[in-house]
Design a protein around this motif. Structure first.
Motif, short mmCIF file in Angstrom:
data_model
loop_
_atom_site.label_atom_id
_atom_site.label_comp_id
_atom_site.label_asym_id
_atom_site.label_seq_id
_atom_site.Cartn_x
_atom_site.Cartn_y
_atom_site.Cartn_z
N LYS A 156 0.83 -1.21 0.00
CA LYS A 156 0.00 0.00 0.00
C LYS A 156 0.87 1.26 0.00
O LYS A 156 0.52 2.27 -0.62
N HIS A 157 2.01 1.20 0.68
CA HIS A 157 2.89 2.36 0.72
C HIS A 157 3.64 2.53 -0.60
O HIS A 157 3.92 3.66 -1.02
N VAL A 158 3.96 1.42 -1.25
CA VAL A 158 4.67 1.48 -2.53
C VAL A 158 3.72 1.95 -3.64
O VAL A 158 4.13 2.69 -4.55
N PHE A 159 2.45 1.54 -3.58
CA PHE A 159 1.47 1.94 -4.59
C PHE A 159 0.81 3.28 -4.27
O PHE A 159 0.14 3.85 -5.13
N GLY A 160 0.97 3.74 -3.04
CA GLY A 160 0.33 4.99 -2.65
C GLY A 160 -1.16 4.86 -2.45
O GLY A 160 -1.92 5.79 -2.72
N ILE A 161 -1.62 3.67 -1.98
CA ILE A 161 -3.05 3.43 -1.79
C ILE A 161 -3.31 3.05 -0.33
O ILE A 161 -2.39 3.00 0.49
N GLN A 162 -4.57 2.76 0.00
CA GLN A 162 -4.95 2.36 1.34
C GLN A 162 -5.34 0.89 1.34
O GLN A 162 -6.01 0.41 0.42
N SER A 163 -4.90 0.17 2.35
CA SER A 163 -5.33 -1.22 2.54
C SER A 163 -5.14 -1.58 4.00
O SER A 163 -4.44 -0.90 4.74
N GLU A 164 -5.77 -2.67 4.39
CA GLU A 164 -5.64 -3.13 5.77
C GLU A 164 -5.87 -4.63 5.81
O GLU A 164 -6.20 -5.26 4.80
N GLY A 165 -5.72 -5.21 7.00
CA GLY A 165 -5.93 -6.64 7.16
C GLY A 165 -4.70 -7.32 7.73
O GLY A 165 -3.57 -6.88 7.50
N THR A 172 -7.83 -10.73 3.51
CA THR A 172 -8.28 -9.35 3.72
C THR A 172 -7.32 -8.35 3.08
O THR A 172 -7.77 -7.32 2.56
N GLN A 173 -6.04 -8.65 3.10
CA GLN A 173 -5.08 -7.73 2.49
C GLN A 173 -5.28 -7.65 0.98
O GLN A 173 -5.29 -6.55 0.40
N LEU A 174 -5.44 -8.79 0.33
CA LEU A 174 -5.64 -8.78 -1.12
C LEU A 174 -6.96 -8.10 -1.49
O LEU A 174 -7.04 -7.38 -2.49
N GLN A 175 -8.00 -8.36 -0.71
CA GLN A 175 -9.30 -7.74 -1.00
C GLN A 175 -9.20 -6.21 -0.95
O GLN A 175 -9.67 -5.52 -1.86
N THR A 176 -8.59 -5.69 0.09
CA THR A 176 -8.51 -4.23 0.23
C THR A 176 -7.51 -3.62 -0.75
O THR A 176 -7.70 -2.49 -1.21
N LEU A 177 -6.47 -4.37 -1.11
CA LEU A 177 -5.51 -3.88 -2.09
C LEU A 177 -6.17 -3.69 -3.45
O LEU A 177 -6.06 -2.64 -4.09
N PHE A 178 -6.89 -4.72 -3.89
CA PHE A 178 -7.55 -4.64 -5.20
C PHE A 178 -8.66 -3.58 -5.20
O PHE A 178 -8.88 -2.91 -6.22
N ALA A 179 -9.32 -3.44 -4.07
CA ALA A 179 -10.39 -2.44 -3.99
C ALA A 179 -9.86 -1.02 -4.06
O ALA A 179 -10.58 -0.09 -4.45
N SER A 180 -8.57 -0.82 -3.73
CA SER A 180 -7.99 0.53 -3.67
C SER A 180 -7.06 0.84 -4.83
O SER A 180 -6.44 1.90 -4.85
N LEU A 181 -6.96 -0.06 -5.81
CA LEU A 181 -6.01 0.15 -6.91
C LEU A 181 -6.32 1.41 -7.72
O LEU A 181 -5.42 1.97 -8.37
#
Length: 546
Positions: free
Chosen positions: A152-161, A166-175
């Protein structure tokens, strides 16, 4: 107990000299160059302000140097303990809140108290309950979770889990929030660090530096990456383009003190603190013993428990979070020429100077760079080949590794370690309850006895010699009883049965009952039971039972 046993530093301080100080100071400076970005990065991973990582890298080093027995170990924030801190606190407080920081400090204090209590009770052998397969599966899965959490820090997005799903779900949702400048900065520093890891040492050696010096300086590449990224972000005003930066880091000494946490907070963090303590100690003592063996020094596990406990208490008192011995820092510590634990004290002094005078330098430090440094460091610990090696050696251990790995990856770190330890203990009980029992005979011309199924040996139809290769206790006593009674029923001419006790170092009441039952049934069949090669402690128990 002598005071020198409680404070091992008293021994080496009496013989300390200027030559050692010069070498320790050089090593401390090099370790500090590595520890600064690591402290900031692991604070970010733990979800606490960056200065808290610096706080956790000062007093803990001093206490560990005074109370520890390893001259090589360098303590401070580490990846796994930092992630466990974030995971433990995520359910009870929001990151950035005062209650979250209070929870992190409480974890450090609880861990310190637990470790010191374990040391006082001589529980250094606790590492024996964590098998290689469990530790390997836990570390590999944790490495993947940590690496994913930094994307999330490398892509500049938000994610959690705190697990893979949960991490993959929030990563894809924030792309959709992907920030290109952040990604370019992160990937560029990653490429620099990877290239430095491979080519920095040969390049420095080509410039005339010795192999040892070149290796030590090459390990400080992260601080150079930090400085380069700082210059780029500041020069091109990339924070205005969405590149997340560390921001203001308060300068000055950490405030010392303890605010007693609520009983409810202690209850909610007691189990996570225990997990952090055990995992941290296992990592710390493993590093200490590995590096200590190369120096032919004796590392005392129980004293290391006290030292690590004191370090965590010091971290909590100074506003830090749980700490433990770090592998990369300790290796740099040794390769840089550290001679005594004074290196830790001097490193703490350099970290204190950094906190007092140099924190403004890190204002423009990109969080992506800290994330990259964590990712590169932690992925070295991910070892998929270990499963294949264990599978060829022991399918049970491979299964324990895989189960721990999947539980950590898909559920949580606490679930993984508990499940892994439980499986290991169950496999141990299964193994001991199914002991290897063999009928043996004498090798011709010798007094040595071997398995009749593996060797060409001499036997007597009137004598059966049985060897059990395990301690005799409640879990396997009935197995031996059934085996012997079944064996004699197949040999009608036998008059004597000899039970070889070479591998029996312990016997309990259930086993004594079984031996009496075996003796009674053999006597009723006209067979005499003999015990041979009985160990002293076992003989004492047999005499007391007669």
């Amino acid at each position: 107990m002598k005071i020198a046993d409680l404070i091992p530093a008293l021994a080496w301080l009496r013989e300390y000299n200027k030559g050692q100080f010069a070498q320790d100071a050089t090593a401390a400076f090099i370790v500090t160059m590595l520890l600064i970005p690591q402290s900031l990065a692991y604070a970010m991973l733990a979800g606490v302000p960056p200065e808290v990582g610096l706080y956790a890298s000062i007093l803990p080093l001093v206490l560990c140097a005074l109370f520890g027995t390893s001259t090589s170990l360098s303590v401070g924030p580490v990846a796994v303990a930092s992630l466990m801190t974030a995971t433990s606190l995520g359910a009870i407080a929001e990151q950035g809140s005062a209650s979250y920081l209070t929870g992190a400090i409480t974890l450090a204090l609880l861990s310190g108290a637990i470790l010191i209590a374990m040391g006082a009770m001589k529980l250094g052998m606790i590492t024996q309950f964590l098998s290689h397969s469990v530790i390997s599966g836990f570390i590999s899965a944790s490495g993947i979770i940590i690496a994913l959490s930094q994307l999330k820090h490398v892509f500049g997005i938000q994610s959690e889990g705190d697990n893979l799903v949960t991490q993959l779900q929030t990563l894809f949702a924030s792309l959709g929030e992907f920030n290109l400048p952040t990604f370019v900065v992160g990937i560029s520093v990653m490429a620099f660090l990877l290239l430095a890891r491979r080519y920095a040492r040969p390049l420095l050696m080509a410039l005339g530096l010795s192999s040892t010096t070149a290796a030590s300086l090459a390990k400080t590449a992260p601080i150079l990456g930090v400085l380069l990224s700082l210059g780029v972000v500041f020069g091109y005003d990339l924070n205005a383009q969405g590149v997340a930066i560390t921001g203001h880091i308060p300068a000055g000494l950490p405030s010392l003190g303890v605010t007693l946490p609520s009983l409810e907070l202690i209850k909610s963090l007691a189990l996570p603190a225990l997990m952090i303590s055990i995992i941290g100690y296992v990592e710390s003592i493993s590093v200490g013993k590995t590096l200590g063996a190369k120096r032919r020094e004796k590392v005392k596990p129980n004293q290391e428990l006290i030292a690590l406990g004191a370090a965590n208490l010091a971290s909590g008192v100074s506003g830090g979070f749980p700490v433990t011995g770090g592998f990369s820092r300790s290796v740099v510590n040794v390769s840089a020429g550290a001679k005594t634990p004074m290196t830790g004290i001097l490193t703490a002094l350099f970290m204190l100077l950094t906190l007092l005078f140099f924190t403004p330098l890190f204002y423009y430090l990109p969080k992506a760079v800290l994330a990259v440094s964590i990712t590169i460091s932690i992925l070295q610990l991910v070892d998929f080949n270990d499963f294949l090696r264990l599978y060829r050696f022991s399918k049970k251990e491979a299964f324990a590794l895989l189960t721990t790995f999947l539980a950590v990856l898909l559920v949580s770190m606490e679930t993984g370690i508990i499940l892994g330890v439980t499986l290991s203990l169950l496999f141990f009980l299964w193994h001991t309850s199914h002991p290897h029992i063999a009928v043996v005979g004498r090798l011709p011309g010798t007094q040595n006895f071997r398995n009749v199924k593996r060797f060409d040996v001499e036997t007597d139809p009137q004598i059966i010699t049985v060897r059990i290769d395990e301690n005799l206790f409640f879990a396997n006593a009935r197995v031996l009883e059934d085996y012997i009674l079944s064996l004699v029923s197949q040999h009608k001419d036998v008059e004597h049965l000899i039970l070889m006790c070479t591998a029996i170092n312990m016997i309990d009441a259930s086993a004594l009952d079984s031996l009496e039952t075996i003796d009674d049934r053999l006597q009723s069949a006209g067979i005499t039971l003999h015990l041979s090669e009985i160990k002293g402690p076992v003989m004492d128990k047999l005499i007391k039972s007669s």
